[in-house]
Design an enzyme around this catalytic site. Sequence first.
Site, PDB file in Angstrom:
ATOM      1  N   HIS A   1      25.952 -52.312 -76.903  1.00 28.26           N
ATOM      2  CA  HIS A   1      24.580 -52.651 -76.488  1.00 28.26           C
ATOM      3  C   HIS A   1      24.242 -52.011 -75.146  1.00 28.26           C
ATOM      4  O   HIS A   1      23.137 -51.543 -74.926  1.00 28.26           O
ATOM      5  CB  HIS A   1      24.407 -54.168 -76.386  1.00 28.26           C
TER       6      HIS A   1
ATOM      7  N   THR B   1      32.616 -47.954 -71.564  1.00 34.05           N
ATOM      8  CA  THR B   1      32.314 -49.343 -71.914  1.00 34.05           C
ATOM      9  C   THR B   1      32.830 -49.671 -73.301  1.00 34.05           C
ATOM     10  O   THR B   1      33.005 -48.789 -74.135  1.00 34.05           O
ATOM     11  CB  THR B   1      30.786 -49.622 -71.868  1.00 34.05           C
TER      12      THR B   1
ATOM     13  N   GLU C   1      39.520 -53.343 -64.656  1.00 31.09           N
ATOM     14  CA  GLU C   1      38.675 -54.309 -63.939  1.00 31.09           C
ATOM     15  C   GLU C   1      39.453 -54.994 -62.831  1.00 31.09           C
ATOM     16  O   GLU C   1      40.312 -55.819 -63.090  1.00 31.09           O
ATOM     17  CB  GLU C   1      38.131 -55.355 -64.915  1.00 31.09           C
TER      18      GLU C   1
ATOM     19  N   ASP D   1      21.655 -63.002 -73.537  1.00 30.27           N
ATOM     20  CA  ASP D   1      20.260 -62.660 -73.853  1.00 30.27           C
ATOM     21  C   ASP D   1      19.468 -63.800 -74.506  1.00 30.27           C
ATOM     22  O   ASP D   1      18.289 -63.985 -74.180  1.00 30.27           O
ATOM     23  CB  ASP D   1      20.192 -61.409 -74.753  1.00 30.27           C
TER      24      ASP D   1
ATOM     25  N   ASP E   1      28.945 -52.686 -64.261  1.00 29.59           N
ATOM     26  CA  ASP E   1      29.430 -54.056 -64.281  1.00 29.59           C
ATOM     27  C   ASP E   1      28.217 -54.946 -64.048  1.00 29.59           C
ATOM     28  O   ASP E   1      27.385 -54.660 -63.184  1.00 29.59           O
ATOM     29  CB  ASP E   1      30.481 -54.270 -63.185  1.00 29.59           C
ATOM     30  N   ALA E   2      28.114 -56.007 -64.845  1.00 31.14           N
ATOM     31  CA  ALA E   2      26.917 -56.842 -64.754  1.00 31.14           C
ATOM     32  C   ALA E   2      27.287 -58.309 -64.820  1.00 31.14           C
ATOM     33  O   ALA E   2      28.395 -58.666 -65.223  1.00 31.14           O
ATOM     34  CB  ALA E   2      25.966 -56.484 -65.888  1.00 31.14           C
TER      35      ALA E   2
END
Length: 190
Positions: free
Chosen positions: A14, A10, A39, A146, A68-69
């Site tokens: 975070h 990654t 990707e 967030d 992956d999010a």
Amino acid sequence: MRIRELYLVTSNRHKLVEASNVLREYGIELKPLNVAKVEVQSESLEEVALTAARLAFLSVGKPLVVEDAGLFIEALGGFPGPYSSYVYKKIGVKGILKLMEGVEDRRACFRSAAALALPGMERVFVGEVCGFIARESRGSGGFGFDPIFIPEGESRTFAEMSVEEKNRYSHRAKAFRRLAEFLSNLREAG
Ligand code: ITT
């Protein structure tokens, strides 16, 4: 097979902090791996994560995970979903708040797909948290969306929580807990 060390491919530190907090509870150390995360274009988080994990494993041959999010907003038909990273870079939190101006249905879910690649084995683990898009940006913790995501049952955004608190709810923590459970069972079996 006993996995005590796992690499996370990654560019997002975070993600590493959140996921390693979860895996530590299972006695697994998560380390960053600096190789390109390839990707593929796909609407499926699972497919994106699995393809990236497979290619990374081919190139480094170490036990690794790629996650992956994305944020799926109900009133926007699931947008930005698998395109969250791109949309975040282009229009950010402000852009999403603008798209949501005057929209009463604030429901949204974060989803995560964590793909594990081990010698001769691949698995994908998913996690989801649903909640609401806040009316304004709040908090300075975390990353990405967030500051505008409030998980169900809370009044604070993810950005107003510590990593430990976010991990009680988050899509990522759920996916990595499933991954850790799987690895623990492998240990018992082997
Ligand atoms: P890597 O691909 O290098 O792992 P990334 O940040 O680009 O890092 P993704 O491709 O998974 O990660 O993109 C997901 C985007 O969705 C991310 O940039 C955020 O904007 C958003 N996102 C995903 N999980 C999130 C979370 O827990 N909190 C806030 N935003 C999140």
